[in-house]
Design an enzyme around this catalytic site. Structure first.
Site, PDB file in Angstrom:
ATOM      1  CG  PHE A 164      -1.766   1.234   1.381  1.00  0.00           C
ATOM      2  CD1 PHE A 164      -3.133   1.128   1.224  1.00  0.00           C
ATOM      3  CD2 PHE A 164      -1.232   2.492   1.667  1.00  0.00           C
ATOM      4  CE1 PHE A 164      -3.964   2.248   1.338  1.00  0.00           C
ATOM      5  CE2 PHE A 164      -2.047   3.616   1.773  1.00  0.00           C
ATOM      6  CZ  PHE A 164      -3.423   3.489   1.616  1.00  0.00           C
ATOM      7  CD  GLU A 165       5.090   2.389  -2.084  1.00  0.00           C
ATOM      8  OE1 GLU A 165       6.178   2.512  -1.510  1.00  0.00           O
ATOM      9  OE2 GLU A 165       4.990   2.254  -3.313  1.00  0.00           O
ATOM     10  CB  ILE A 166      -1.483   7.188  -1.250  1.00  0.00           C
ATOM     11  CG1 ILE A 166      -2.552   6.098  -1.168  1.00  0.00           C
ATOM     12  CG2 ILE A 166      -2.002   8.405  -2.035  1.00  0.00           C
ATOM     13  CD1 ILE A 166      -3.847   6.526  -0.464  1.00  0.00           C
TER      14      ILE A 166
END
Ligand code: GDP
Ligand code: MN
Length: 339
Positions: free
Chosen positions: A235-237
């Protein structure tokens, strides 16, 4: 379907871009998924989760990358689940998914065997190593990705457990955030025995300031210890400008030259984290603690009952990973909050 009939039977154009009616007032952002054709049904779980919990209100673009050509079936299976925005399908150039010429492949094969004897996860897998190296050195340069400012990395089979009632990309922009994360975790030491040595060497040769975030991976303020803590990068934004610059490329090339991706089994997560610690400041980081997120085998579930109700969360807060002994989120939050 029209856009598929334009290609030869059974073969898709590369890249294939499908434009559906776009909304205005969106950030320049895309979901980013690296996956194989056979992942398509797990991918549907992800798409369903993200569309229902977040994207049905916005219609952000989706970008899918693969080391092999995507199949017509793959595209047909998902295309109607995403009613708005642009859908990008791209193949990774083979030279970015293979051994660089300085890597001794015989030695790499021996190392894989000895890691297998020590029961290292993915010890024998070459494709896993290509995948990790791709997510460090190349994804942000892909023609389909490079035109965006923000990406949200997703994987097949993940799940969102709460509604997200605001535009996370706009949030990043308005608050000047560069890297958003959910879970953090300690790495399995046997995958990265020499990483810290090479990282220290890189600092010695290239960094003439004292990076405020280094504390994140240390238990004290000497460069002697490495606690192997990292952002769980499934998960990365994040803002692509973190990676798309000379400083980061130099960092990647430096580590890549050591052959550690192949002689050991360096994951993309610990190295992404080390880069972030070097090149960003605590103010650039954001913990999305309000996002209910599952990637096997761990779950992030918000602790506030009111927030769970408001966002229709369906996760069990007692299974939240944040305060697990395997998580280092409190440590990084202490550093961010005391900056
Ligand atoms: P893990 O989370 O570390 O167990 O690794 P995953 O198996 O989830 O892989 C990480 C990401 O890379 C996921 O999005 C996978 O779909 C993708 N991936 C892994 N191996 C390959 C591969 O050989 N080819 C392609 N196209 N994608 C891959
Ligand atoms: Mn995964």
């Amino acid at each position: 379907l029209e856009y598929i009939e334009q290609s030869l039977p059974g073969i898709l154009a590369n890249p294939l871009v499908i434009n559906k009616n776009a909304l205005t007032n969106l950030q320049n952002a895309t979901f980013l998924v690296l996956c194989r054709n056979q992942d398509v049904y797990e991918l549907l779980e992800t798409i369903q989760s993200v569309q229902d919990r977040f994207n049905h209100r916005y219609g952000y673009d989706w970008t899918f990358l693969n080391d092999k050509p995507f199949s017509v079936d793959f595209v047909n299976t998902i295309v109607d689940y995403i009613p708005r925005g642009r859908l990008n399908f791209g193949q990774i150039p083979p030279e970015q998914w293979s051994y660089p010429d300085w890597v001794n492949q015989t030695f790499a094969a021996e190392q894989r065997e000895s890691m297998a004897n020590e029961n290292v996860l993915y010890a024998l897998s070459e494709s896993y190593r290509f995948m990790c190296r791709y997510y460090l050195g190349f994804f942000y340069r892909h023609e389909l990705v490079a035109k965006y400012q923000y990406y949200w990395r997703l994987e097949p089979g993940i799940k969102l457990y709460c509604d997200i009632n605001y535009d996370v990309f706009q949030f990043m922009k308005l608050n000047n955030k560069k890297y958003g994360f959910t879970m953090t975790i300690f790495e399995y030491s046997k995958t990265i025995p020499s990483l810290w040595f090479h990282f220290k060497q890189f600092i010695k040769e290239n960094i003439d300031y004292n990076p405020p975030l280094l504390e994140f991976v240390q238990n004290d303020d000497t460069l002697t210890s490495y606690n192997e803590c990292h952002f769980w990068s499934n998960f990365e934004i994040a803002d692509l400008s973190i990676f798309d610059n000379d400083q980061y490329n130099h960092f990647f090339n430096y580590l890549d030259q050591t052959g550690g991706f192949f002689y050991e089994r360096w994951g993309d997560a610990p190295i992404h984290s080390l880069a972030i610690l070097l090149f960003l400041t605590p103010n650039d980081l954001w913990w999305f603690g309000d996002i209910g997120y599952y990637h096997a085998p761990y779950l992030q579930c918000p602790q506030l009952a009111q927030l769970r109700l408001q966002n229709k969360c369906s996760c069990n807060p007692n299974e939240d990973f944040t305060d697990s002994f395997l998580s280092c989120t409190r440590h990084i939050l202490d550093i961010i909050n005391s900056y």
